[in-house]
Scaffold this motif. Structure first.
Motif, mmCIF file in Angstrom:
data_model
loop_
_atom_site.group_PDB
_atom_site.id
_atom_site.type_symbol
_atom_site.label_atom_id
_atom_site.label_comp_id
_atom_site.label_asym_id
_atom_site.label_seq_id
_atom_site.Cartn_x
_atom_site.Cartn_y
_atom_site.Cartn_z
ATOM 1 N N ASP A 17 0.829 -1.212 0.000
ATOM 2 C CA ASP A 17 0.000 0.000 0.000
ATOM 3 C C ASP A 17 0.861 1.260 0.000
ATOM 4 O O ASP A 17 0.562 2.228 -0.695
ATOM 5 C CB ASP A 17 -0.926 -0.001 1.222
ATOM 6 N N TRP A 18 1.960 1.251 0.790
ATOM 7 C CA TRP A 18 2.795 2.440 0.852
ATOM 8 C C TRP A 18 3.620 2.630 -0.417
ATOM 9 O O TRP A 18 4.073 3.734 -0.698
ATOM 10 C CB TRP A 18 3.727 2.357 2.067
ATOM 11 N N ARG A 19 3.850 1.558 -1.176
ATOM 12 C CA ARG A 19 4.558 1.725 -2.432
ATOM 13 C C ARG A 19 3.720 2.482 -3.454
ATOM 14 O O ARG A 19 4.248 3.068 -4.389
ATOM 15 C CB ARG A 19 4.961 0.364 -3.001
ATOM 16 N N ASP A 20 2.417 2.457 -3.289
ATOM 17 C CA ASP A 20 1.539 3.210 -4.176
ATOM 18 C C ASP A 20 1.566 4.674 -3.724
ATOM 19 O O ASP A 20 0.861 5.069 -2.797
ATOM 20 C CB ASP A 20 0.124 2.646 -4.115
ATOM 21 N N TRP A 21 2.398 5.479 -4.358
ATOM 22 C CA TRP A 21 2.594 6.862 -3.913
ATOM 23 C C TRP A 21 1.350 7.711 -4.096
ATOM 24 O O TRP A 21 1.189 8.739 -3.457
ATOM 25 C CB TRP A 21 3.754 7.490 -4.686
ATOM 26 N N ARG A 22 0.456 7.276 -4.964
ATOM 27 C CA ARG A 22 -0.762 8.064 -5.182
ATOM 28 C C ARG A 22 -1.704 8.013 -3.992
ATOM 29 O O ARG A 22 -2.576 8.871 -3.852
ATOM 30 C CB ARG A 22 -1.486 7.560 -6.430
ATOM 31 N N SER A 23 -1.555 7.019 -3.132
ATOM 32 C CA SER A 23 -2.431 6.913 -1.955
ATOM 33 C C SER A 23 -1.821 7.558 -0.719
ATOM 34 O O SER A 23 -2.418 7.539 0.348
ATOM 35 C CB SER A 23 -2.725 5.438 -1.649
ATOM 36 N N TRP A 24 -0.615 8.110 -0.842
ATOM 37 C CA TRP A 24 0.038 8.702 0.329
ATOM 38 C C TRP A 24 -0.736 9.901 0.851
ATOM 39 O O TRP A 24 -0.877 10.077 2.065
ATOM 40 C CB TRP A 24 1.461 9.121 -0.027
ATOM 41 N N ARG A 25 -1.212 10.715 -0.059
ATOM 42 C CA ARG A 25 -1.918 11.923 0.388
ATOM 43 C C ARG A 25 -3.168 11.572 1.183
ATOM 44 O O ARG A 25 -3.409 12.140 2.251
ATOM 45 C CB ARG A 25 -2.298 12.771 -0.822
ATOM 46 N N ALA A 26 -3.954 10.604 0.664
ATOM 47 C CA ALA A 26 -5.168 10.207 1.389
ATOM 48 C C ALA A 26 -4.817 9.575 2.731
ATOM 49 O O ALA A 26 -5.484 9.824 3.747
ATOM 50 C CB ALA A 26 -5.984 9.226 0.543
ATOM 51 N N ARG A 27 -3.745 8.768 2.773
ATOM 52 C CA ARG A 27 -3.344 8.154 4.027
ATOM 53 C C ARG A 27 -2.880 9.206 5.043
ATOM 54 O O ARG A 27 -3.209 9.128 6.226
ATOM 55 C CB ARG A 27 -2.219 7.145 3.778
ATOM 56 N N LEU A 28 -2.094 10.152 4.563
ATOM 57 C CA LEU A 28 -1.625 11.202 5.463
ATOM 58 C C LEU A 28 -2.791 12.024 6.010
ATOM 59 O O LEU A 28 -2.826 12.365 7.200
ATOM 60 C CB LEU A 28 -0.635 12.105 4.747
ATOM 61 N N LEU A 29 -3.750 12.349 5.146
ATOM 62 C CA LEU A 29 -4.911 13.116 5.610
ATOM 63 C C LEU A 29 -5.723 12.317 6.622
ATOM 64 O O LEU A 29 -6.191 12.868 7.631
ATOM 65 C CB LEU A 29 -5.780 13.514 4.414
ATOM 66 N N ARG A 30 -5.903 11.027 6.355
ATOM 67 C CA ARG A 30 -6.656 10.197 7.291
ATOM 68 C C ARG A 30 -5.922 10.073 8.624
ATOM 69 O O ARG A 30 -6.536 10.132 9.695
ATOM 70 C CB ARG A 30 -6.891 8.824 6.661
#
Length: 422
Positions: A17-30
């Motif tokens: 999941d963390w390798r998918d850089w496109r999901s980092w922003r949503a994870r950080l916001l959550r």
């Protein structure tokens, strides 16, 4: 091949999941919205980083300015000393031809290099003087850096004899690089040849190296300090947030119906006071809920007992009513006649005798076992008057008013008349 454990599966899934850089922003916001500890540490680190960067920039600029000013003062002193030495050599010479003047300038250049500790020297004849065959040629040891002597600097030197001028420049190095430097310009007077411009270049590489070392040290120290502040903040906030997280989980369990859950009480700090207050509130809530449950049970038992006790009398009353309703044809119909009369007993106008008679008669065709009754009553204080009264709101003289019995569905006429005679 052995199956991976639960931790290994979780770690691999999280890594994918963390390798998918496109999901980092949503994870950080959550994570930012859901974690108080993450928000506190992030804000502390960012603000501390800004403060450290500002302090580092200020220290770097201050150290750079101090180094430059100290080097500039030394350069001006050396240049002044070198110019004085060269001018002394020129003034003490009696050269008259071009060769002697050329040799004299060479000696002056050597004296300048020795006095200024610089190999960058340039000598240019001031324009606008009378041409002469004994005038030596211009020379410069700046090499490719000769163009760093700007026209503005030359104009200032040409217009003000006896004054030093300096300018910050970028000097070329042997490895085709550039280094910070200073060029100092002044005028000297050569016998027979006239006035010349003297420019001495100073390399500030050592000062620049010192400044870079200071900046690098400040950068490394600031980065380590930010990391240390972040780690300390994480540990401190963890000590503070963990009891709050436990309190939140306990309150959720209490709200879901687990009334026996309590917070651990350790120490005498504010968190302990909060735990004691929360446990007291939970105990009070549990006791009140228990009392309400007991009261509800008592009410249910009371309602059950009352309904059981009232069931038998109500059944009896209902059976009696049904039996009376079934035997309604056998009940006699009774007529009631009410007569009221008031007769004076004496000549006194304030006394009056009142005789009330009540007679009961049966409907023709039916027998009445009870005899007629007459009751006489006297009212000694009755005033003398003439009136007609009737219990019926109709006009006097009405004989009967039908009334329907809802239970027997029969009309019972009631006759009444009232009179008062003076």
């Amino acid at each position: 091949m052995a199956e991976p454990t639960g931790f290994a599966r979780t770690w691999r899934r999280g890594w994918r999941d963390w390798r998918d850089w496109r999901s980092w922003r949503a994870r950080l916001l959550r994570t930012w919205r859901s974690s108080l500890q993450f928000r506190t540490v992030t804000i502390t680190v960012v603000l501390s980083g800004i403060a450290i960067v500002m302090v580092g920039v200020y220290v770097s600029v201050s150290v750079g300015n101090d180094l430059f000013q100290s080097r500039l003062s030394q350069v001006e002193l050396d240049s002044n000393r070198a110019t004085s030495a060269a001018q002394g050599i020129l003034d003490s010479s009696d050269a008259a031809d071009r060769v002697q003047v050329q040799s004299l300038l060479a000696s002056a250049r050597s004296a300048i290099s020795a006095a200024s500790s610089s190999r960058l020297v340039a000598v240019f004849r001031v324009p606008g003087q009378d041409p002469s065959t004994s005038v030596p040629q211009d020379f410069s040891t700046f090499g490719d850096s000769t163009e760093v002597i700007s026209p503005e600097l030359r104009t200032a030197v040409q217009g003000s004899p006896g004054t030093q001028f300096w300018q910050s420049v970028a000097l070329a190095t042997d490895d085709d690089g550039q280094v910070a430097g200073i060029v100092v310009g002044s005028q000297i007077t050569v016998p027979v040849a006239g006035r010349y411009e003297l420019y001495i270049g100073y390399n500030l590489g050592e000062a620049e190296t010192t400044l870079q070392f200071v900046q690098r040290t400040l950068g490394i120290a600031g980065l380590l300090l930010i990391i240390l502040i972040g780690a300390v903040t994480w540990i401190v906030v963890r000590f503070v947030v963990t009891p709050i997280r436990v309190a939140a989980e306990t309150s959720q369990r209490l709200a879901s119906g687990d009334l026996g859950v309590r917070l651990p009480v350790k120490g005498d700090d504010v968190i302990t006071t909060l735990a004691r207050s929360f446990n007291g509130m939970a105990d009070s809530l549990q006791s009140q809920i228990k009392e309400l449950a007991d009261l509800s049970e008592v009410q249910q038992r009371f309602v059950s007992d009352v309904s059981h006790e009232l069931r038998t009398p109500l059944t009896t009353i209902r059976l009696a009513g049904d039996m009376l309703y079934d035997q309604r044809a056998a009940f006699p119909l009774r007529r009631v006649v009410l007569r009221n009369s008031c007769t004076p007993r004496s000549s006194d106008s304030n006394s009056c005798s009142r005789t009330c008679s009540r007679s009961a008669s049966t409907t023709p065709g039916r027998s009445n076992s009870r005899p007629s009754r007459r009751t006489s009553c006297t009212s000694p204080q009755m005033p003398s008057r003439a009136c007609g009264r009737s219990p019926n709101p109709r006009a006097p003289g009405s004989t009967s008013s039908p009334r329907e019995d809802t239970s027997t569905r029969r009309s019972i006429p009631v006759a009444s008349a009232g009179s008062c005679t003076t």
